[in-house]
Write a protein that holds these residues in place. Structure first.
Motif, PDB file in Angstrom:
ATOM      1  N   ARG A  21      -4.987  34.638 -23.854  1.00 12.98           N
ATOM      2  CA  ARG A  21      -6.308  35.193 -23.533  1.00 12.98           C
ATOM      3  C   ARG A  21      -6.232  36.731 -23.513  1.00 12.98           C
ATOM      4  NH1 ARG A  21     -10.259  32.466 -21.044  1.00 12.98           N
ATOM      5  NH2 ARG A  21      -8.766  30.980 -20.183  1.00 12.98           N
ATOM      6  N   ILE A  22      -5.190  37.266 -22.932  1.00 15.36           N
ATOM      7  CA  ILE A  22      -5.010  38.723 -22.865  1.00 15.36           C
ATOM      8  C   ILE A  22      -4.887  39.310 -24.266  1.00 15.36           C
ATOM      9  CG2 ILE A  22      -3.377  40.539 -22.201  1.00 15.36           C
ATOM     10  CD1 ILE A  22      -2.903  38.859 -19.612  1.00 15.36           C
ATOM     11  N   VAL A  23      -4.075  38.710 -25.100  1.00 18.02           N
ATOM     12  CA  VAL A  23      -3.922  39.216 -26.470  1.00 18.02           C
ATOM     13  C   VAL A  23      -5.274  39.203 -27.177  1.00 18.02           C
ATOM     14  CG1 VAL A  23      -2.861  38.813 -28.732  1.00 18.02           C
ATOM     15  CG2 VAL A  23      -1.496  38.560 -26.644  1.00 18.02           C
ATOM     16  N   ARG A  24      -5.991  38.116 -27.067  1.00 17.45           N
ATOM     17  CA  ARG A  24      -7.302  38.002 -27.716  1.00 17.45           C
ATOM     18  C   ARG A  24      -8.272  39.061 -27.201  1.00 17.45           C
ATOM     19  NH1 ARG A  24     -12.276  35.569 -27.185  1.00 17.45           N
ATOM     20  NH2 ARG A  24     -13.141  34.696 -29.093  1.00 17.45           N
TER      21      ARG A  24
ATOM     22  N   LEU B  96      -2.302  36.121 -13.203  1.00 14.38           N
ATOM     23  CA  LEU B  96      -2.423  35.289 -14.397  1.00 14.38           C
ATOM     24  C   LEU B  96      -2.765  33.834 -14.115  1.00 14.38           C
ATOM     25  CD1 LEU B  96      -0.831  37.822 -15.663  1.00 14.38           C
ATOM     26  CD2 LEU B  96      -0.417  36.186 -17.476  1.00 14.38           C
ATOM     27  N   SER B  97      -2.746  33.433 -12.866  1.00 15.58           N
ATOM     28  CA  SER B  97      -3.155  32.059 -12.551  1.00 15.58           C
ATOM     29  C   SER B  97      -4.653  31.969 -12.277  1.00 15.58           C
ATOM     30  CB  SER B  97      -2.368  31.525 -11.343  1.00 15.58           C
ATOM     31  OG  SER B  97      -2.710  32.240 -10.167  1.00 15.58           O
ATOM     32  N   ASP B  98      -5.353  33.100 -12.403  1.00 12.37           N
ATOM     33  CA  ASP B  98      -6.790  33.172 -12.107  1.00 12.37           C
ATOM     34  C   ASP B  98      -7.524  33.783 -13.299  1.00 12.37           C
ATOM     35  OD1 ASP B  98      -9.327  34.151 -11.274  1.00 12.37           O
ATOM     36  OD2 ASP B  98      -8.633  34.386  -9.223  1.00 12.37           O
ATOM     37  N   ASN B  99      -8.341  32.971 -13.983  1.00  8.86           N
ATOM     38  CA  ASN B  99      -9.036  33.445 -15.184  1.00  8.86           C
ATOM     39  C   ASN B  99      -9.910  34.666 -14.921  1.00  8.86           C
ATOM     40  OD1 ASN B  99      -7.891  31.406 -16.704  1.00  8.86           O
ATOM     41  ND2 ASN B  99      -9.679  30.084 -16.584  1.00  8.86           N
ATOM     42  N   GLU B 100     -10.606  34.694 -13.783  1.00 12.66           N
ATOM     43  CA  GLU B 100     -11.460  35.845 -13.468  1.00 12.66           C
ATOM     44  C   GLU B 100     -10.639  37.112 -13.298  1.00 12.66           C
ATOM     45  OE1 GLU B 100     -14.382  35.288 -10.387  1.00 12.66           O
ATOM     46  OE2 GLU B 100     -14.819  33.254 -11.078  1.00 12.66           O
ATOM     47  N   SER B 101      -9.495  37.008 -12.662  1.00 11.70           N
ATOM     48  CA  SER B 101      -8.612  38.161 -12.490  1.00 11.70           C
ATOM     49  C   SER B 101      -8.118  38.671 -13.844  1.00 11.70           C
ATOM     50  CB  SER B 101      -7.423  37.786 -11.596  1.00 11.70           C
ATOM     51  OG  SER B 101      -6.534  38.862 -11.470  1.00 11.70           O
ATOM     52  N   VAL B 102      -7.789  37.747 -14.728  1.00 15.01           N
ATOM     53  CA  VAL B 102      -7.322  38.114 -16.071  1.00 15.01           C
ATOM     54  C   VAL B 102      -8.420  38.853 -16.838  1.00 15.01           C
ATOM     55  CG1 VAL B 102      -6.602  37.189 -18.324  1.00 15.01           C
ATOM     56  CG2 VAL B 102      -5.569  36.313 -16.205  1.00 15.01           C
TER      57      VAL B 102
ATOM     58  N   TRP C 170      -4.071  51.103 -28.084  1.00  9.93           N
ATOM     59  CA  TRP C 170      -2.662  50.857 -27.809  1.00  9.93           C
ATOM     60  C   TRP C 170      -1.896  50.543 -29.093  1.00  9.93           C
ATOM     61  CZ3 TRP C 170      -1.226  45.946 -29.195  1.00  9.93           C
ATOM     62  CH2 TRP C 170      -2.232  44.973 -29.244  1.00  9.93           C
ATOM     63  N   ASP C 171      -0.621  50.869 -29.072  1.00  7.08           N
ATOM     64  CA  ASP C 171       0.260  50.618 -30.217  1.00  7.08           C
ATOM     65  C   ASP C 171       1.119  49.370 -30.020  1.00  7.08           C
ATOM     66  OD1 ASP C 171      -0.279  53.085 -31.788  1.00  7.08           O
ATOM     67  OD2 ASP C 171       0.512  54.039 -29.981  1.00  7.08           O
ATOM     68  N   ALA C 172       1.426  49.052 -28.765  1.00  4.30           N
ATOM     69  CA  ALA C 172       2.277  47.891 -28.486  1.00  4.30           C
ATOM     70  C   ALA C 172       1.793  47.214 -27.212  1.00  4.30           C
ATOM     71  CB  ALA C 172       3.733  48.316 -28.326  1.00  4.30           C
ATOM     72  N   LEU C 173       1.797  45.891 -27.245  1.00  4.61           N
ATOM     73  CA  LEU C 173       1.429  45.064 -26.097  1.00  4.61           C
ATOM     74  C   LEU C 173       2.629  44.181 -25.791  1.00  4.61           C
ATOM     75  CD1 LEU C 173      -0.591  43.846 -24.053  1.00  4.61           C
ATOM     76  CD2 LEU C 173      -1.453  42.412 -25.928  1.00  4.61           C
ATOM     77  N   ILE C 174       3.191  44.367 -24.607  1.00  4.04           N
ATOM     78  CA  ILE C 174       4.372  43.616 -24.196  1.00  4.04           C
ATOM     79  C   ILE C 174       3.959  42.679 -23.075  1.00  4.04           C
ATOM     80  CG2 ILE C 174       6.764  43.781 -23.398  1.00  4.04           C
ATOM     81  CD1 ILE C 174       6.118  45.331 -26.050  1.00  4.04           C
ATOM     82  N   LEU C 175       4.226  41.391 -23.234  1.00  2.00           N
ATOM     83  CA  LEU C 175       3.867  40.397 -22.217  1.00  2.00           C
ATOM     84  C   LEU C 175       5.142  39.794 -21.651  1.00  2.00           C
ATOM     85  CD1 LEU C 175       1.663  39.935 -24.858  1.00  2.00           C
ATOM     86  CD2 LEU C 175       0.496  39.025 -22.870  1.00  2.00           C
ATOM     87  N   CYS C 176       5.388  40.052 -20.365  1.00  2.31           N
ATOM     88  CA  CYS C 176       6.629  39.535 -19.776  1.00  2.31           C
ATOM     89  C   CYS C 176       6.426  38.874 -18.411  1.00  2.31           C
ATOM     90  CB  CYS C 176       7.678  40.635 -19.702  1.00  2.31           C
ATOM     91  SG  CYS C 176       7.159  42.195 -18.989  1.00  2.31           S
ATOM     92  N   PRO C 177       5.283  38.207 -18.208  1.00  2.00           N
ATOM     93  CA  PRO C 177       5.137  37.470 -16.951  1.00  2.00           C
ATOM     94  C   PRO C 177       5.756  36.088 -17.073  1.00  2.00           C
ATOM     95  CG  PRO C 177       3.146  37.240 -18.197  1.00  2.00           C
ATOM     96  CD  PRO C 177       4.071  38.132 -19.003  1.00  2.00           C
TER      97      PRO C 177
END
Length: 160
Positions: free
Chosen positions: A135-138, A78-84, A98-105
């Motif tokens: 960015r991931i959610v979008r 997550l510290s690298d935009n290209e990796s994301v 997907w039905d649910a997106l969980i973000l826990c970093p």
């Protein structure tokens, strides 16, 4: 730790359980599946037969275990935009609808006085803890399960 995870599981069950007004959740994406919270949630949901995809930054015994349990894992720093962006592309391909997106970093860094910490550490922290999560959610919203009447369930955890 186990009581904290139990409380988190209940919170997630309460929040994610509202998806689709009684419809059953079938597919979940967990960003930072290798974190303690992410690992516990992925393990529980796979044991219940749900389709689970997740991300990890560094391979570990936890990612090995999740892979053996059938969790589809994608490398993501997550510290690298290209990796994301690469991870989002892989998740769209393999974990659509997907039905649910969980973000826990999360990262607690930098630690210390503002003037004594390297500014690049602050920038990296903001990328990991905020900007790249959005960015991931979008990037993943277009491939959510659009048949759900209540829309997608997206849940952010504070980590680090």
């Amino acid at each position: 730790m186990e009581s904290q995870l139990r409380s988190i599981r209940e919170l997630v069950k309460e929040q994610v359980g509202c998806v689709g007004r009684g419809e059953h959740i079938k597919s979940i994406i967990v960003i930072s599946a290798s974190s303690d919270i992410g690992f516990a949630l992925c393990s529980d949901w796979r044991a219940k037969g749900l389709e689970v995809c997740g991300t990890f930054r560094t391979p570990s015994s936890q990612t090995d275990f999740l892979g053996m349990q059938g969790v589809r894992l994608v490398d993501c720093d997550l510290s690298d935009n290209e990796s994301v962006m690469s991870a989002c592309e892989a998740l769209r391909r393999h974990c659509g609808q997907w039905d649910a997106l969980i973000l826990c970093p999360g990262t607690p860094n930098p630690v210390g006085s503002f003037v004594d910490c390297e500014f690049d550490e602050w920038e990296s922290s903001i990328l990991v803890n905020f900007t790249n999560q959005l960015r991931i959610v979008r990037e993943l919203l277009p491939v959510r399960n659009k048949k759900s009447e209540s829309g997608p369930a997206v849940l952010f955890f504070a980590g680090g």
